[in-house]
Design an enzyme around this catalytic site. Structure first.
Site, PDB file in Angstrom:
ATOM      1  N   HIS A  85      43.283  25.799  42.313  1.00 42.37           N
ATOM      2  CA  HIS A  85      44.419  26.507  42.900  1.00 42.37           C
ATOM      3  C   HIS A  85      43.974  27.458  44.004  1.00 42.37           C
ATOM      4  O   HIS A  85      42.796  27.807  44.140  1.00 42.37           O
ATOM      5  CB  HIS A  85      45.196  27.273  41.823  1.00 42.37           C
ATOM      6  CG  HIS A  85      44.425  28.372  41.136  1.00 42.37           C
ATOM      7  ND1 HIS A  85      44.389  29.668  41.616  1.00 42.37           N
ATOM      8  CD2 HIS A  85      43.676  28.373  40.004  1.00 42.37           C
ATOM      9  CE1 HIS A  85      43.655  30.416  40.811  1.00 42.37           C
ATOM     10  NE2 HIS A  85      43.205  29.654  39.820  1.00 42.37           N
ATOM     11  N   CYS A 139      39.481  28.298  35.583  1.00 43.55           N
ATOM     12  CA  CYS A 139      40.004  27.435  36.636  1.00 43.55           C
ATOM     13  C   CYS A 139      39.202  27.631  37.923  1.00 43.55           C
ATOM     14  O   CYS A 139      38.411  28.558  38.052  1.00 43.55           O
ATOM     15  CB  CYS A 139      41.481  27.732  36.877  1.00 43.55           C
ATOM     16  SG  CYS A 139      42.549  27.143  35.544  1.00 43.55           S
TER      17      CYS A 139
END
Length: 525
Positions: A424, A443
């Site tokens: 992301h 992440c």
């Protein structure tokens, strides 16, 4: 008989008759049928394909096997796993006209050994699933395929060369082999000088630690380091440190801090172990490091997208901190989410958000976090016993609305794994200026998400740079299917090749090498 059982007698082999050959084939078949159902089937399938005819009628072939086993050292593997002395004894017995039972035993010993050698040199000794529960990279081929590979190697004129050809054909693998020989030679000479611990050394400073730093770099092959001012961190020494830092994946700024000191004080013997761990790791993933791929180099804090053999995109990334490691995964991008909302994952909720909310009543508002119940209704955070939630559980979700200042930034690359791991954008872009970027909760944050999005959408007309920016600027959350199916590899390695093709040995940020080395040292099952 010949290698393929055609009927000629190889030099030094035991001369047989058709009756003896039939008896031996029957004995081989019977022994294979007596093996437990859980045994690896590669050897049985190999003999089934050749009607159980023997394959080891030539002493040259046996010597080739033993030579291939001894050569495993150059791959960071242990020849003792395959008991070469036992093979030599069996080979000597084979020249003394043994019984058909002994010949069958020798046959299966040699074939089982070769099958295991091929598996190790191609796919590794250690099963990575025993170390990492999320492991899902391409597994070794099934016994049918391996039996075919086994037959091809046995047919080869030079068995050792045929075994060597099964090692991964990757530039990094070859560089690691060369590095293994180099550091093993250095380790045989002993350790090199240690640099004492102390405060960070910066160019131009004076310190009683400078002579030790100079001695360490000289031991590593540097030359021309001026000793006129032995305690001064002078320009030639600074440049030598910069070269050292570049070789070890560190920011080449000449500043000797904790990470540079750690690399300096890693001994040649430890480098040998590091290379062995990376050779093994590379054998696990070699099959996936081909073709189109988006490779996230976790230790290198970098990502590359390769399409049709060309690198078409590269970006800095931020990965999980050591306490919340980014896992090694094989995955794919299933969709893009523009202006994504962030639902706080369970670990961050439990370990970060709830404790902060308990300490600071304004914390949720400052982070634009909304409490939502199971039906999607907003819950007043003041009605929640935050202290009690730390012990009794939390039946709500925390949702952060979309926006460029949100934790996920403006684009999320949704993956298919069940661990809530994805790529992301980020609202903390200043972090990309740091050299060490193990900073996330697992992440992967991407520095150049818009460029990657356009490539994955794969429709220049429908998704021009202007159209993409318009969709992002709207602030509206929208999910879009990708137009290009690309394999995503989240890969951990403490070795790499730099832009010049030189081997780069890096600090083990997650301490993963230790587990691989322990597994390599265990006896072969």
């Amino acid at each position: 008989m010949a290698a393929d059982g055609a009927g000629t007698v190889a030099a030094g082999s035991v001369e047989t008759t058709p009756v003896a050959d039939a008896a031996l084939a029957l004995q081989i078949e019977q022994r294979l049928r007596q093996r437990p159902a859980t045994a690896d089937e590669t050897t049985a399938l190999f003999y089934l394909s050749r009607a159980y005819r023997p394959a080891w009628d030539s002493p040259v072939r046996v010597e080739g096997l033993i030579s291939a086993i001894e050569a495993l050292r150059s791959h960071g593997l242990e020849p003792a796993d395959f008991n070469p002395e036992r093979l030599r004894l069996a080979a000597a017995e084979a020249g003394a006209a043994p019984s058909v039972e002994a010949r069958a035993e020798h046959e299966l010993l040699f074939t089982d050994t070769l099958a295991a050698v091929l598996l190790q040199i191609r796919h590794g000794k250690v099963d990575p699933r025993s170390l990492y529960r999320q492991w899902n990279f391409t597994p070794p081929p099934n016994p049918y395929e391996r039996a075919g590979e086994l037959a091809g190697v046995i047919r080869a004129g030079d068995l050792r060369a045929a075994v060597e050809a099964h090692a991964p054909e990757l530039p990094l693998y070859r560089a690691l082999e060369q590095g293994l020989a180099h550091y093993q030679a250095l380790a045989d000479l002993g350790d090199w000088p240690k640099v004492p611990a102390g405060s960070t050394l910066r160019p131009g400073e004076r310190s009683p630690r400078i002579p030790a730093l100079r001695a360490r770099l000289l031991a590593g092959g540097e030359t021309g380091l001026d000793e006129a001012n032995p305690n001064r961190y002078d320009p030639p020494l600074v440049e030598a440190v910069k070269r050292f830092q570049a070789r070890h994946g560190l920011e080449a700024d000449g500043v000797v801090g904790a990470q540079t000191l750690l690399a300096l004080n890693t001994s040649p013997a430890q480098r040998v172990d590091q290379i062995r761990a990376n050779l093994e790791r590379l054998r696990w993933v070699a099959a996936d490091l081909r073709g189109d791929r988006l490779l996230v180099d976790i230790v290198g804090y970098h990502a590359d997208l390769v399409l049709d053999g060309q690198r078409v995109w590269a970006s800095k990334v931020i990965v999980g901190k050591p306490a919340r490691k980014t896992p090694s995964l094989r995955d794919s991008v299933v969709s893009l989410v523009f202006n994504p909302k962030w639902v706080v994952p369970p670990t961050i909720l439990r370990e970060d958000v709830i404790p902060r909310a308990a300490r600071n009543p304004d914390y949720l508002a400052s982070q634009r976090l909304r409490v939502v119940d199971r039906s999607g209704q907003t819950v007043d955070p003041e009605s929640i016993d935050w202290e009690g939630a730390r012990q009794s559980g939390f039946p709500y979700r925390l949702v952060q609305q979309s926006g460029a200042d949100g934790s996920l930034g403006r684009i999320k690359f949704s993956l298919s794994n069940p661990y809530a791991i994805y790529l992301h954008d980020t609202n903390a872009r200043a972090l990309f200026r740091r050299a060490e970027r193990a900073l996330s909760s697992g992440c992967v944050r991407v520095e150049k998400p818009e460029e990657l999005a356009r490539i994955l959408l794969d429709d220049a007309q429908a998704w021009s740079a202007e159209r993409l920016e318009s969709a992002l600027a709207s602030g509206r959350t929208r999910t879009v299917d990708v137009g290009r199916d690309v394999r995503v590899l989240l890969h951990y390695a403490t070795a790499a090749i730099d832009e010049s093709g030189a081997l780069q040995l890096r600090n083990d940020i997650y301490d993963h090498d230790r587990g691989i080395l322990a597994a390599l040292a265990a006896p072969r099952g």
